[in-house]
Design a protein around this motif. Structure first.
Motif, PDB file in Angstrom:
ATOM      1  N   MET A   1      70.878  61.813  22.229  1.00  0.00           N
ATOM      2  CA  MET A   1      70.685  61.078  23.480  1.00  0.00           C
ATOM      3  C   MET A   1      71.173  59.632  23.337  1.00  0.00           C
ATOM      4  N   LYS A   2      71.768  59.108  24.418  1.00  0.00           N
ATOM      5  CA  LYS A   2      72.264  57.722  24.380  1.00  0.00           C
ATOM      6  C   LYS A   2      71.122  56.750  24.239  1.00  0.00           C
ATOM      7  N   LYS A   3      71.353  55.674  23.487  1.00  0.00           N
ATOM      8  CA  LYS A   3      70.329  54.635  23.369  1.00  0.00           C
ATOM      9  C   LYS A   3      70.249  53.852  24.674  1.00  0.00           C
ATOM     10  N   GLN A   4      69.041  53.472  25.005  1.00  0.00           N
ATOM     11  CA  GLN A   4      68.842  52.722  26.255  1.00  0.00           C
ATOM     12  C   GLN A   4      68.589  51.253  25.940  1.00  0.00           C
ATOM     13  N   PHE A   5      69.400  50.388  26.532  1.00  0.00           N
ATOM     14  CA  PHE A   5      69.259  48.941  26.335  1.00  0.00           C
ATOM     15  C   PHE A   5      68.878  48.269  27.648  1.00  0.00           C
ATOM     16  N   GLY A  63      59.654  50.817  33.576  1.00  0.00           N
ATOM     17  CA  GLY A  63      59.510  51.683  32.396  1.00  0.00           C
ATOM     18  C   GLY A  63      60.091  51.043  31.149  1.00  0.00           C
ATOM     19  N   ILE A  64      59.931  49.725  31.039  1.00  0.00           N
ATOM     20  CA  ILE A  64      60.596  48.985  29.956  1.00  0.00           C
ATOM     21  C   ILE A  64      60.171  49.471  28.570  1.00  0.00           C
ATOM     22  N   ARG A  65      58.976  50.010  28.454  1.00  0.00           N
ATOM     23  CA  ARG A  65      58.505  50.477  27.133  1.00  0.00           C
ATOM     24  C   ARG A  65      59.325  51.664  26.624  1.00  0.00           C
ATOM     25  N   ASN A  66      60.055  52.331  27.529  1.00  0.00           N
ATOM     26  CA  ASN A  66      60.852  53.489  27.105  1.00  0.00           C
ATOM     27  C   ASN A  66      62.256  53.110  26.625  1.00  0.00           C
ATOM     28  N   PHE A  67      62.588  51.809  26.741  1.00  0.00           N
ATOM     29  CA  PHE A  67      63.907  51.389  26.279  1.00  0.00           C
ATOM     30  C   PHE A  67      63.896  51.242  24.759  1.00  0.00           C
ATOM     31  N   ASP A  68      65.031  51.552  24.132  1.00  0.00           N
ATOM     32  CA  ASP A  68      65.104  51.442  22.670  1.00  0.00           C
ATOM     33  C   ASP A  68      65.181  49.988  22.227  1.00  0.00           C
ATOM     34  N   HIS A  69      65.878  49.193  23.024  1.00  0.00           N
ATOM     35  CA  HIS A  69      66.138  47.812  22.588  1.00  0.00           C
ATOM     36  C   HIS A  69      66.224  46.906  23.822  1.00  0.00           C
ATOM     37  N   VAL A  70      65.438  45.851  23.801  1.00  0.00           N
ATOM     38  CA  VAL A  70      65.491  44.889  24.912  1.00  0.00           C
ATOM     39  C   VAL A  70      65.955  43.538  24.367  1.00  0.00           C
ATOM     40  N   ILE A  71      66.923  42.947  25.054  1.00  0.00           N
ATOM     41  CA  ILE A  71      67.441  41.630  24.655  1.00  0.00           C
ATOM     42  C   ILE A  71      66.983  40.602  25.688  1.00  0.00           C
ATOM     43  N   VAL A  72      66.264  39.592  25.218  1.00  0.00           N
ATOM     44  CA  VAL A  72      65.797  38.543  26.127  1.00  0.00           C
ATOM     45  C   VAL A  72      66.757  37.366  25.985  1.00  0.00           C
ATOM     46  N   GLU A  90      53.633  43.515  23.557  1.00  0.00           N
ATOM     47  CA  GLU A  90      52.380  44.204  23.905  1.00  0.00           C
ATOM     48  C   GLU A  90      52.624  45.594  24.488  1.00  0.00           C
ATOM     49  N   LEU A  91      53.738  45.746  25.181  1.00  0.00           N
ATOM     50  CA  LEU A  91      54.047  47.060  25.765  1.00  0.00           C
ATOM     51  C   LEU A  91      54.618  48.026  24.721  1.00  0.00           C
ATOM     52  N   GLY A  92      54.934  47.499  23.549  1.00  0.00           N
ATOM     53  CA  GLY A  92      55.369  48.374  22.443  1.00  0.00           C
ATOM     54  C   GLY A  92      56.847  48.692  22.418  1.00  0.00           C
ATOM     55  N   VAL A  93      57.686  47.818  22.996  1.00  0.00           N
ATOM     56  CA  VAL A  93      59.142  48.047  22.922  1.00  0.00           C
ATOM     57  C   VAL A  93      59.555  48.020  21.443  1.00  0.00           C
ATOM     58  N   PRO A  94      60.286  49.039  20.976  1.00  0.00           N
ATOM     59  CA  PRO A  94      60.558  49.138  19.528  1.00  0.00           C
ATOM     60  C   PRO A  94      61.475  48.069  18.934  1.00  0.00           C
ATOM     61  N   HIS A  95      62.445  47.582  19.710  1.00  0.00           N
ATOM     62  CA  HIS A  95      63.338  46.533  19.192  1.00  0.00           C
ATOM     63  C   HIS A  95      63.489  45.439  20.248  1.00  0.00           C
ATOM     64  N   ILE A  96      63.118  44.242  19.859  1.00  0.00           N
ATOM     65  CA  ILE A  96      63.213  43.118  20.803  1.00  0.00           C
ATOM     66  C   ILE A  96      64.019  42.001  20.139  1.00  0.00           C
ATOM     67  N   THR A  97      65.135  41.655  20.756  1.00  0.00           N
ATOM     68  CA  THR A  97      65.961  40.549  20.251  1.00  0.00           C
ATOM     69  C   THR A  97      65.879  39.427  21.278  1.00  0.00           C
ATOM     70  N   VAL A  98      65.649  38.211  20.802  1.00  0.00           N
ATOM     71  CA  VAL A  98      65.464  37.096  21.730  1.00  0.00           C
ATOM     72  C   VAL A  98      66.336  35.912  21.342  1.00  0.00           C
ATOM     73  N   LYS A  99      66.903  35.296  22.350  1.00  0.00           N
ATOM     74  CA  LYS A  99      67.688  34.080  22.123  1.00  0.00           C
ATOM     75  C   LYS A  99      66.747  32.884  22.110  1.00  0.00           C
ATOM     76  N   ALA A 100      66.815  32.102  21.024  1.00  0.00           N
ATOM     77  CA  ALA A 100      65.988  30.888  20.952  1.00  0.00           C
ATOM     78  C   ALA A 100      66.816  29.676  21.342  1.00  0.00           C
ATOM     79  N   GLN A 101      66.135  28.746  21.973  1.00  0.00           N
ATOM     80  CA  GLN A 101      66.802  27.531  22.440  1.00  0.00           C
ATOM     81  C   GLN A 101      66.757  26.416  21.383  1.00  0.00           C
ATOM     82  N   ASN A 102      65.701  26.440  20.584  1.00  0.00           N
ATOM     83  CA  ASN A 102      65.564  25.418  19.533  1.00  0.00           C
ATOM     84  C   ASN A 102      64.635  25.965  18.442  1.00  0.00           C
ATOM     85  N   ASP A 103      64.413  25.170  17.398  1.00  0.00           N
ATOM     86  CA  ASP A 103      63.635  25.646  16.250  1.00  0.00           C
ATOM     87  C   ASP A 103      62.175  25.947  16.597  1.00  0.00           C
ATOM     88  N   TYR A 104      61.587  25.160  17.489  1.00  0.00           N
ATOM     89  CA  TYR A 104      60.184  25.391  17.874  1.00  0.00           C
ATOM     90  C   TYR A 104      60.060  26.700  18.646  1.00  0.00           C
TER      91      TYR A 104
END
Ligand code: ATP
Length: 140
Positions: A1-5, A63-72, A90-104
């Protein structure tokens, strides 16, 4: 099955991820608050929705919890980026990648459980510096 992003935030960073995933034949949900952005990606992504990712009910109804990978890829609005990431964790998404704006921002994202935090301008700067150094070494 195709991965869902899912890509949240369709600025230059999120938009380019979205285009590349679609180009590679992946299923991609594109989400942004801005209607123009959503229209721009309607033909690119599998689905494009105008929604506020800080609204937990919206995330659940998509249904975001059913996605394999979410990019914020929300940049300037650090509060929204953090809140969105927290709900995805909290919803249990298995892979979460996030863009940070600064070190904090990066520190908080790591603390609340983001799986990968990227800092595109800094990371690319480092890569380019390594690249030019290794080129110079090879030139001698
Ligand atoms: P770039 O990747 O272009 O450098 P940036 O870091 O300046 O972008 P922003 O333009 O602040 O990032 O945000 C990227 C996108 O995220 C924008 O199109 C914005 O509308 C969207 N966005 C911001 N907050 C939310 C939210 N709560 N829900 C969905 N989308 C959002």
């Amino acid at each position: 099955m195709k991965k869902q992003f899912a890509v949240i935030g369709l600025g230059r960073f999120g938009g380019s991820i979205c285009r590349e995933l679609a180009e590679q034949g992946m299923e991609v949900l594109a989400m942004d608050l801005n209607e123009d952005k959503v229209n721009e990606f309607a033909q690119v992504a599998t689905h494009a929705v105008m929604a506020d990712s800080t609204d937990e009910n919206t995330l659940k109804s998509l249904g975001i919890r059913n996605f394999d990978h979410v990019i914020v890829a929300i940049g300037d609005d650090i509060q929204s980026s953090i809140l969105t990431t927290l709900m995805l964790v909290e919803l249990g998404v298995p892979h979460i990648t996030v863009k940070a704006q600064n070190d904090y921002h990066e520190k908080v994202l790591n603390k609340i459980g983001a799986h990968k935090v990227v800092h595109p301008e800094r990371d690319m700067g480092i890569r380019i510096a390594h690249n030019v150094v290794s080129k110079n070494v090879l030139d001698y």
